[in-house]
Design a protein around this motif. Sequence first.
Motif, short mmCIF file in Angstrom:
data_model
loop_
_atom_site.label_atom_id
_atom_site.label_comp_id
_atom_site.label_asym_id
_atom_site.label_seq_id
_atom_site.Cartn_x
_atom_site.Cartn_y
_atom_site.Cartn_z
N PHE A 159 -5.46 82.55 55.68
CA PHE A 159 -4.15 82.55 55.03
C PHE A 159 -3.55 81.15 55.04
O PHE A 159 -2.96 80.70 54.06
CB PHE A 159 -3.19 83.53 55.71
N GLY A 160 -3.72 80.46 56.18
CA GLY A 160 -3.20 79.10 56.29
C GLY A 160 -3.81 78.20 55.24
O GLY A 160 -3.11 77.44 54.56
N VAL A 211 -5.24 79.09 52.36
CA VAL A 211 -4.79 79.48 51.02
C VAL A 211 -3.35 79.03 50.79
O VAL A 211 -3.01 78.45 49.75
CB VAL A 211 -4.92 81.02 50.84
N LEU A 212 -2.51 79.25 51.81
CA LEU A 212 -1.09 78.92 51.68
C LEU A 212 -0.87 77.42 51.49
O LEU A 212 -0.17 77.00 50.57
CB LEU A 212 -0.35 79.40 52.92
N THR A 213 -1.49 76.61 52.37
CA THR A 213 -1.28 75.16 52.23
C THR A 213 -1.81 74.67 50.90
O THR A 213 -1.17 73.86 50.23
CB THR A 213 -2.00 74.37 53.35
N ILE A 262 -2.22 76.39 48.06
CA ILE A 262 -1.46 76.87 46.91
C ILE A 262 -0.09 76.18 46.82
O ILE A 262 0.31 75.73 45.76
CB ILE A 262 -1.31 78.41 46.95
N THR A 263 0.61 76.08 47.95
CA THR A 263 1.96 75.49 47.91
C THR A 263 1.93 74.09 47.29
O THR A 263 2.68 73.79 46.37
CB THR A 263 2.54 75.34 49.33
N TYR A 284 0.59 73.88 43.70
CA TYR A 284 1.60 74.34 42.76
C TYR A 284 2.48 73.18 42.30
O TYR A 284 2.75 73.00 41.12
CB TYR A 284 2.45 75.43 43.42
N TYR A 327 -4.51 68.62 46.87
CA TYR A 327 -4.50 70.05 47.17
C TYR A 327 -4.97 70.85 45.97
O TYR A 327 -5.60 71.90 46.14
CB TYR A 327 -3.11 70.48 47.62
N THR A 358 -2.22 69.25 56.90
CA THR A 358 -0.94 69.87 56.56
C THR A 358 -0.29 70.50 57.79
O THR A 358 0.89 70.25 58.08
CB THR A 358 -1.14 70.96 55.49
#
Lengths: 307, 259, 315
Positions: free
Chosen positions: A42-43, A45-47, A49-50, A53, A279, C155
Amino acid sequence: MKDNISVRETIQNNIKNKKNITDKIMPAFFLLMASISVLTTFGIVLTLITDAYRFFIAVPFSEIFSTKLAPLNANPSFGILPLINGTLISTLIAMLVAGPVGLAAAIYLSQFASERVRRTLKPIMEVLAGIPTIVYGFFAYSFVTPLLMKIIPDLGAKNVLSPGIVMGIMIIPLVASLSEDAMNAVPEIMREGALGLGSTRLEVALKVVIPSAISGILASFVLAISRAVGETMIVTIASGSSKNFTFDITQSMQTMTGYIVEFTSGDAATGTTGYYSLYAVGLLLFLFTMVMNLIAQYISHKYREEY
Amino acid sequence: MTNIETNNHNIVYDVEGLNLWYGDDQALKNINMQIEKNEVTAIIGPSGCGKSTFIKTLNRMIENIPIVRTSGEIRYHGKNIFDKSMRVEELRTMVGMVFQKPNPFPKSIFENVVYGPRIHGIKDKKILMEITESSLRSAALWDEVKDRLHDNAYGLSGGQQQRLCIARCLAVQPDVILMDEPTSALDPIATSKIEELIDRLKEDYTISIVTHSMQQAARISDKTAFFLMGELIEFDNTKVIFSNPRDQRTEDYITGRFG
Amino acid sequence: MMDFNTIGQKTFNLSTKGVKKVNTYKIKIDHDRINRRIKLNNISKVVFSLSTVFALIVLAILLYRIGVQSYGWLNFKFLTKNLSIFPEKAGIYGAIIGTVGLMLIVIPVTLVLGVATAIYLEEYATRGKMQAFIKINISNLASVPSVIFGLLGLTVFSRMLNLGSSILAGGLTMSLLVLPIVVVSSQEAIKAVPNFLREASYAMGANKWTTVRKVVLPVAIPGILTGSILALSRAIGETAPLVVLGIPTLILRIPKTIMDDFTALPIQIYYWTLDTVLTAEYANLAAATIVVLLLVLFIMNSFAIVIRNKFQKRF
């Protein structure tokens, strides 16, 4: 027998007084630890995607799908096609080496080699697979490139051919060992049947074993492609960072992984579009390897059901 | 809190209306039987008849298979073992089990014997040593291993390993010993040693033994239960079962017409 | 000597229900064709074996080249001196300390997380969706390119938790990278513990945790160790995630705590290789560092193999 009675009583009392909390706490603890792996995904994917984006809202799609990549220009341009091109070409070269050689090695090990030869060769293959990629990078840059220059005089000091070949050598063990596993899973009776009819070992390999093991072999290829696409240090060192869109394998090309390394170790300030582009490339890379991995799992899952 | 009292009443196990399912398959059908103190009860029947399932239900080991469901009651000294207040850990120290294949831990002989007492809180080295000696003596193994208590248990022969498993089981001083085909992996000499041992152990313990060998059942047991396709067909004194069975199917089985 | 050709001309009499049928099979054996097939088989055998040997030849050349290049550069001074811009004075002491520091983070973090996860998946989780989900997750995580872990570390650890490019940030990033290897190998080791041992323990009235602690783990530990050593050797050789974390090019200070900036063996190889354009001798330094790295890996792997062989097949 007085002692014996006391043992029985002690045990019974101990059990009665034991709260047995470990059987409640430990599962929760272990589940928590196991969730870390899920959290990592999740980390990631989240980093990705954010920040990706932010890149996608800042850069128009027409620019992203262009062949012009110049992130550090005064007027930067973020075309991703040169990176995809570089990645695919280096992967293709690697697969042209690893595919045939790996498969041939697998056939040799599973069909021809004696048990003694197998037991000597397999650990050496493992050694080859265990060498850090940075070592292969050094090897490609300081040995293979100069060697190739003698054959191709026009070859650049940084080019995609040499790291492609070395990357191929690096993934030979992967293709060989996974394909061999798939071939060994073909039931012995099928081979014996064909041998008994007078087939040569080659014919058994080509007409019986490979067709039966084809999905396992394909899965090994898919995983090898995924490895080659995600491989970083070899291409970063030996392929250089030219962002040209070209099909000339004697030239320097940058891969997606190479771009990430160049950009983070360079001085792209946080918050710039260039920084976010990292990213976006990372996300693309992640999705690609993820899909490849799922495909490989799907294929090999199907083949397991066959017997 | 449970209170398992080893009272003077002669009935150890009272099974009433026991049904058991693996998922949708019923493996035990309405079993009713009583197991009495200091008797050897043999459980016989063809493979897949539910005899192993039954004996593993008596100490609730069967619950390790997640799809198992049960109904009915098994009263151990009057207390239903399926009751919420029954602690399975306690039940299993009262009801020991010996398995088909000898399964000592890959530890020393000593460590194997004291495993039970240790995990239930007995730490005193001297007491553990006493337990080891008395358990190994009871299992007729002491003289063979007393000089190598700290050697690995896997250095023993199959028969010795099985007697070690019995000793391990005796170390927590149980009340009942369940044996699931304990000699099926052993040679005839080792088998006869185990049979002799069972004969001696019944003075102090109640024993239930699953066996595929009718001769063995006839040799060592007081009572015999014949299972067929999940049903208890006949349960009686061993002599009666083997000389004058009431049910035709029992007779067919013991005379070797099937199974 | 019988002529093989005649074998193919036997006459078979097959009678069915009184009706006499005579089938005559004529099989002509083509010697040329058989010889061709056998020849092809033998040629292909050579080709296939050469393919296998090809990998070995490359390995031999690689080791030879690196050995030659490092010759004269790899000495005691090289191991104990710190970095310098002058190739003759440069040593890798700082990089060795950095790599050791990384391991001091990676070993406890991956062992605790990895073994606990494996225990959960093999001993506690019921075969359901949750277990399947975590399993797929781990296998996917294992195939994520290491450079992506670098981005995650950059990050989360470097920026969000403000750990910068410290040993701690690098160690945590590396831990996540090799975690799937530790989990999968620990799972294999736990799976290999025969079920009859668990049964024996439960039958003694042991609860699950006691059984795991006293029976399963002691038997599984050699396997867990083998896998962990292999995971560790992967972590020692990984470069990309550390480069992405932004490890500075030239660190002259030896790290003292896990919060200090650092360099590690593979990083040093990377920078020296890049800088061969400027100073040719850097290639020798890189080669010498590679020899050190490979020796460390070789020792670790041998250790893993020794453990594996010693504890194999005990039941």
